[in-house]
Write a protein that holds these residues in place. Structure first.
Motif, PDB file in Angstrom:
ATOM      1  N   ARG A  56       0.833  -1.197   0.000  1.00  0.00           N
ATOM      2  CA  ARG A  56       0.000   0.000   0.000  1.00  0.00           C
ATOM      3  C   ARG A  56       0.874   1.256   0.000  1.00  0.00           C
ATOM      4  NH1 ARG A  56      -5.015  -0.324  -1.875  1.00  0.00           N
ATOM      5  NH2 ARG A  56      -6.079   1.607  -1.414  1.00  0.00           N
ATOM      6  N   LYS A  57       1.951   1.231   0.785  1.00  0.00           N
ATOM      7  CA  LYS A  57       2.851   2.385   0.831  1.00  0.00           C
ATOM      8  C   LYS A  57       3.529   2.593  -0.523  1.00  0.00           C
ATOM      9  CE  LYS A  57       3.832   2.159   5.795  1.00  0.00           C
ATOM     10  NZ  LYS A  57       4.859   1.887   6.839  1.00  0.00           N
ATOM     11  N   TRP A  58       3.917   1.479  -1.170  1.00  0.00           N
ATOM     12  CA  TRP A  58       4.511   1.609  -2.512  1.00  0.00           C
ATOM     13  C   TRP A  58       3.527   2.287  -3.456  1.00  0.00           C
ATOM     14  CZ3 TRP A  58       2.064  -0.789  -6.662  1.00  0.00           C
ATOM     15  CH2 TRP A  58       2.617  -0.469  -7.900  1.00  0.00           C
ATOM     16  N   ALA A  62       4.151   5.542  -5.713  1.00  0.00           N
ATOM     17  CA  ALA A  62       4.092   5.450  -7.174  1.00  0.00           C
ATOM     18  C   ALA A  62       3.155   6.495  -7.758  1.00  0.00           C
ATOM     19  CB  ALA A  62       3.661   4.048  -7.595  1.00  0.00           C
ATOM     20  N   VAL A  63       1.972   6.666  -7.166  1.00  0.00           N
ATOM     21  CA  VAL A  63       1.034   7.638  -7.730  1.00  0.00           C
ATOM     22  C   VAL A  63       1.498   9.061  -7.459  1.00  0.00           C
ATOM     23  CG1 VAL A  63      -0.897   6.024  -7.682  1.00  0.00           C
ATOM     24  CG2 VAL A  63      -0.555   7.578  -5.740  1.00  0.00           C
ATOM     25  N   ARG A  64       2.191   9.257  -6.351  1.00  0.00           N
ATOM     26  CA  ARG A  64       2.762  10.587  -6.102  1.00  0.00           C
ATOM     27  C   ARG A  64       3.823  10.896  -7.164  1.00  0.00           C
ATOM     28  NH1 ARG A  64       4.836  10.198  -0.872  1.00  0.00           N
ATOM     29  NH2 ARG A  64       6.941   9.880  -1.660  1.00  0.00           N
ATOM     30  N   PHE A  65       4.631   9.901  -7.501  1.00  0.00           N
ATOM     31  CA  PHE A  65       5.607  10.068  -8.578  1.00  0.00           C
ATOM     32  C   PHE A  65       4.907  10.453  -9.874  1.00  0.00           C
ATOM     33  CE2 PHE A  65       7.490   8.071 -12.339  1.00  0.00           C
ATOM     34  CZ  PHE A  65       8.742   8.674 -12.372  1.00  0.00           C
ATOM     35  N   VAL A  84      -7.592   4.833   4.011  1.00  0.00           N
ATOM     36  CA  VAL A  84      -6.922   6.105   4.214  1.00  0.00           C
ATOM     37  C   VAL A  84      -5.696   6.161   3.310  1.00  0.00           C
ATOM     38  CG1 VAL A  84      -5.684   7.539   5.872  1.00  0.00           C
ATOM     39  CG2 VAL A  84      -7.745   6.303   6.580  1.00  0.00           C
ATOM     40  N   GLY A  85      -5.508   7.298   2.655  1.00  0.00           N
ATOM     41  CA  GLY A  85      -4.385   7.416   1.732  1.00  0.00           C
ATOM     42  C   GLY A  85      -4.656   6.773   0.399  1.00  0.00           C
TER      43      GLY A  85
END
Length: 267
Positions: A56-58, A62-65, A84-85
């Motif tokens: 989930r953190k990855w 990735a989408v922030r990138f 969340v997130g």
């Protein structure tokens, strides 16, 4: 089963992969049958909750990138439960006008996503079987939200490992790729047996016995799905290794994540 559940097509007799994953990451959108199955997985691999959170953190990184590269449209295939997130929260923090289409065919995921998104602008849920790309790409809601003449980030997080070779995962990825404009991105993660112990294979066998195929793939096998895409650095790596916010989060044994991840760009 109530009439409402029957209309939604919710099956209480079999655990569902999306709901099991929801339980593993601490969600509440699951049922007793899912928790019972998840507890079997945890008995084989006690760290499974931590591993699900790593994936989930990855996804968030990735989408922030993608958003940092200027992508403002996101198509999340097999999106699962709202948490969340979620993708829209990450990318709309960068640009509130970013548009997100979530796609899933699991009735609980769809129902709860609709509730979560009802007051959210520029983020919607599409109920469709993503193994039939035309049902996703030609869906009225997708066509309303996304302009495929402009770049899109296609997200396949923990999705392709449910597509066995006989169902042509390379052809499936290619069908979506062909709909994307140049400059689009693919974010993909998949379970793997690379560097794994016997407990990972036993966990995969539990899914198999419960009617869910899990096809763990190597780096080379994932690379074979990427025709028409160019990998971005650092390539195909375990999820904690993909552009970590803090190098200290990677740890000495990133392979314990049991998931490979990548982001690739369509030239």
């Amino acid at each position: 089963m109530t009439d409402q559940h029957a209309q939604r097509g919710i099956d209480f007799d079999q655990p569902n992969a999306a709901r099991v994953y929801d339980y593993l990451i601490g969600g509440k959108l699951n049922y007793a049958i899912d928790r019972m199955f998840a507890d079997k997985i945890l008995a084989v691999r006690p760290e499974s909750k931590d591993l699900a959170l790593m994936n989930r953190k990855w996804l968030r990184r990735a989408v922030r990138f993608g958003a940092e590269q200027g992508i403002r449209q996101f198509l999340d295939i097999g999106s699962g439960m709202p948490t969340v997130g979620h993708v829209h929260e990450v990318v709309q923090a960068i640009d509130p006008k970013s548009r997100v289409v979530y796609v899933d065919n699991e009735p609980v995921a769809v129902a709860h996503s609709e509730i979560v998104l009802q007051d959210v602008e520029n983020a919607v849920m599409v109920q469709a079987d993503a193994e039939y790309p035309e049902r996703v790409l030609e869906h009225d809601t997708t066509e309303m939200m996304l302009d495929f003449d402009q770049p899109v980030m296609l997200i396949m997080a923990a999705f392709v490992h449910f597509i066995p070779d006989e169902r042509d995962p390379a052809g499936l990825v290619a069908a979506y790729r062909d709909a994307l404009a140049p400059g689009s991105y693919l974010a993909m993660s998949s379970g793997t047996f690379e560097g794994q112990g016997e407990e990972v294979r036993r966990a995969a066998e539990l899914y198999q016995k419960n009617g869910t195929n899990v096809v763990a793939r190597s780096r080379d096998e994932l690379q074979a799905l990427l025709g028409g895409f160019e990998l971005v650095e650092p390539g195909i790596v375990f999820t904690p290794q993909w552009r970590p916010d803090d190098p200290g989060e990677v740890g000495e044994h990133p392979e314990l994540a049991s998931q490979l991840a990548l982001v690739a760009r369509k030239a």
